[in-house]
Design an enzyme around this catalytic site. Structure first.
Site, PDB file in Angstrom:
ATOM      1  CE  LYS A   3       2.269  -4.157   5.073  1.00 24.34           C
ATOM      2  NZ  LYS A   3       2.357  -3.791   3.689  1.00 24.34           N
ATOM      3  CD  GLU A  55       0.506   2.916   4.841  1.00 27.32           C
ATOM      4  OE1 GLU A  55       0.895   1.857   5.376  1.00 27.32           O
ATOM      5  OE2 GLU A  55       0.924   3.306   3.730  1.00 27.32           O
TER       6      GLU A  55
END
Lengths: 325, 325, 325, 325
Positions: free
Chosen positions: C189, C196
């Site tokens: 993550k 991102e």
């Protein structure tokens, strides 16, 4: 003063030599007996163990630990902490991470020992040029060590004096500073090395562009075949980018115009990485220092998995299959 | 409408096919006679030369040039400019530098020809998915070509509609825009490709870090052996970083978990470089797009002269000789 | 299954809702009594304290901690470790640093508790779209929690299936993966968030260049006044750079063409920084991810001391005094 | 020798002065009559127009054009080309783009004029320290101008001689080089400036990190309040990063510890951008030089549209609204 030098590698041995030349007494210890013997031959007091080092002092002891950062330094300082007596001084002159200094200084204080961290720049030239030192620790202890630093530092030399320094701390002009409490010395040295990486990469990219100007990829009338040794040399003379690193570049290029002796794999020590960590902790953008560090990582691998992934995507959308060029 | 497709490579041929499927008539020309024959076999009107292309129209001609940017496109458009009659339309659908479009549109205007530049994205998938088109030129001419763009574009499909678009130009929702005067289409496409490089490199670096997590350089209890094909796949599902490039990544990794078929040498076309040029002309910082481009340059050489220079400096100040690792 | 949701902020509350919609029983707790009452009104079992949470289970307990990373999560898990019975499961669904997971899993194992880390992506859209989950922990525990993950995940939906996935773990296609032992979920993550940042910055720079093309600094005939909402929209349609982030960009630009509601100060959470730390530990170059992070740092200050230092040097060698422009 | 100095700004006037001190005759011209009068007062031959400049020579003329790059230089050289007689020499000593030199040298050759480009470094200090010069042009012409370059250059001074230079061109050691044909001088100077930006930014980032170490964002026991003027000073003394730019940094910080007189808006001249262009033409990665340039762009705006776009996306997926911090 009498000082024990623990670790007689290139740096430790030269620091010991410069101290002895300056009239100090050096107790010399290293796990390598030959290194101890060499120093003894040059006038040092040989020690055969850390216990023996301790025994070679009357009164307040001064230990200068000059070992690789990490386990070797950590374990030696732990042992010294046990052997030392209240009031003794432990100096870490290596490339320790400054947060380790902060932690150790606290442990030492509980044993009434004084901990000093000294970041040292100057490389193999320091024996002759003197060492630039950035020092962390309690004020009284740093003051007490003044004769040591005075001897090791380059001194004012014949550099043009910086305007406006009247009334400022003149130790900086003699080549050492008391940067702050424990850890501050290595912190400043760490940033010094971060900057060093950035400076080096700036020159590297510039010379790469000069070299690439002869590439056959360029239109023939836009190619130049440039003399890199001469360019490095002329930039030493009155240009804005003259520096000691450029002096070294000029020496390197004069000796080997195409630098063929080097593979192009470039190492990095921890300070570059720690500098980026510090930048991130402070939320300070540091694109140049980071790019300089990453260029070294990239230099050490032939290809990256990421590069292959790019080719895989290109194949996915365009049907391109990448071929070596 | 009748349109001449000049250049029947992968892109040109597929655009011609999609046009014919949409009911348009295509005059097909390429220097490669086989390519022409193939298209003729699929229903196109074969042309044997640019002169022949011109002869295949009654009234206003529409030429779609789909050739490599640079000399091939330039020369073909020059020839067409001479052969065409006032009112004819020349479309450059390739990857032309937008300043060339601005120049050519002026030349065309002097001959009363209309020049339109169409930046096209979609790669080999465009035949089925449709082409995303960014168009530059005079409004009336672009409007006149509407049936062509309508056919080539993906259409609204079943994508979730963007809130707040009522009253805005619905061509964007159908997959094409009139970006502005000549050059604007290729400019927008150029920036599209600049972004593409940045996106691709972001994934590449991320997967590199995932891959590197199994490295033996790390302490054993901090290593993970991660399943990259599964990670790419799961990120397609509801994550913030889902994208078409990630879809392609998932396909690539599923087919070849270690991407062993790729050498890791990654090409770049002109658009990445031109995007940086545009950023510099506008004084816009573009660190990510630039780093993405430079990673490709670096992927294509084993070492750089700059890397060797770093080693040379390190040798100069520290006596280090860099060894391959 | 019965599961306790500890922390009913935006993320925790929505995850609880999706679980209840899927037929699971949720014990709801938060320091904010109102948040608990709200969830109780939607069918959850209200708990008034962690002790009360523990009392609401017969047999094996499942705690999902959904709190800010750092002290809030750490302290809650410490308390749960004391209250729980052997065999109970503690899930950390927040944004915890993966090395903290590794440490905690070891502590939990000493108490015969099972520790699972779940990295969750999907933001405020997850309630409807489902959550993309990256899971770390022991295989048996992760398997046991299957019904929970099954409910929370987006499922296969109507995405085009990735070719070549026959025979591979189909959990990835349903929206969750078992990434590895404790810590692996949050590690994946973390890299997801690093990517991102890179993707976002690539779009940001691209749109900056599009916007800057209307600048009066440019020659008049090279300026374009581009319609950014339409460009974002058209790129959603068949272009190589279509993505969910681009969908959000299109929504944002359609709602506020000049984004005037935003100040331009951009926050970052820990994951971006940790991703760079991971890259440095692995010696993986990550120029794009780093530049993306640094752009956010830079966005939050008006000027830097470094900028002033540049001006000072320029003044030193050239007599330039920098003026605002 | 007699030489006409055209352009009597800070650089032109000082170069003229150094030439006159060295025994050369200077014909002085500038559009600003006062500037001409000042030089005449110092011993120069005043000229009232370019025509008058031409008239002040018997035999071969030497024109040194020292004007802002771009139109002023271009137009002046065009006029001189018309006024000059075969055999005359036109020197462009400004910051011209090297491709303009290549073009102009060809035009001049058609008129039997000699064109020489001289990249000059040294700033306002050159009058005293001498100018570092990088020269492009035909060998015979450069040789003929030897007395000029000899006078302007710093000379060998008391710098430590670079080992290994016996047998190499000693002009480099005296402070000037003949880099190659027309354009080569400005090309080398351009890369010099690119490197300069990189070096400056490396120091800027390093000092930013030192400054940030006192930030209240950090845990109290990890903060240091560092004395930046002393750090700059000590690094001048035997450290690896000593340089002339560091000397200037030390002067700047000694004069104004917090650099409060500067706004932090930093200009750039064309050379930084052209260096990146050259890197891209050669496909040489130049992350550091580029990041240095982009930092200057960023310093001149309060916020970017890209920053706002990041906030817009963050709002889109997480419901975050960015607030100033």
């Amino acid at each position: 003063m009498r000082l024990a030098m623990i670790g007689l590698g290139r740096m430790g041995a030269n620091i010991a030599r410069r101290l002895m030349r300056g009239g100090h007494e050096v107790v010399a210890f290293d796990r390598d007996e030959k290194a101890v013997a060499t120093m003894a031959g040059e006038g040092a007091i040989a020690a055969t163990s850390l216990e023996d080092v301790v025994a070679r002092f009357d009164g307040q002891r001064i230990f200068w630990v000059m070992l690789p950062a990490g386990a070797p330094t950590e374990e030696t300082i732990e042992t010294l902490t046990k052997l030392a007596a209240p009031g003794d001084i432990i100096i870490d002159g290596g490339n320790t991470f400054y947060k380790d200094d902060i932690r150790r200084a606290k442990s030492c204080a509980m044993e009434k020992l004084h901990y000093v961290d000294v970041g040292t720049s100057g490389g193999v030239w320091g024996l002759e040029r003197g060492y630039c030192m950035m020092i962390g620790g309690e004020e009284a202890t740093v003051d007490l060590l003044e004769p040591i630093f005075e001897t090791l530092a380059p001194g004012t030399g014949d550099l043009v004096r910086t305007k406006g320094r009247d009334g400022l701390d003149n130790r900086a002009e003699r080549g050492y500073i008391h940067a702050g409490p424990a850890g501050a010395g290595h912190f400043v040295k760490m940033v010094h090395n971060g900057i060093e990486y950035g400076l080096m990469q700036a020159y590297a990219e510039g010379f790469d562009i000069l070299k690439g100007k002869s590439s056959e990829k360029l239109p023939e009338d836009e190619r130049f075949s440039l003399n890199l040794p001469d360019i490095a040399e002329v930039w030493r003379r009155g240009s804005v980018i003259s520096s000691w690193l450029l002096d070294l570049t000029a020496i390197g290029l004069a000796a080997d115009h195409d630098l063929e002796q080097f593979t192009g794999h470039v190492s990095d020590s921890g300070e570059g990485q720690w500098t980026i960590d510090a930048a991130m902790e402070e939320a300070v953008p540091a694109n140049v220092l980071t790019a300089a560090l990453f260029a070294r990582y990239r230099s050490r691998v032939d290809t990256t998995f990421g590069d292959k992934l790019l080719s895989s995507m290109r194949y996915g959308f365009g049907g391109h299959v990448e071929m070596p060029q």
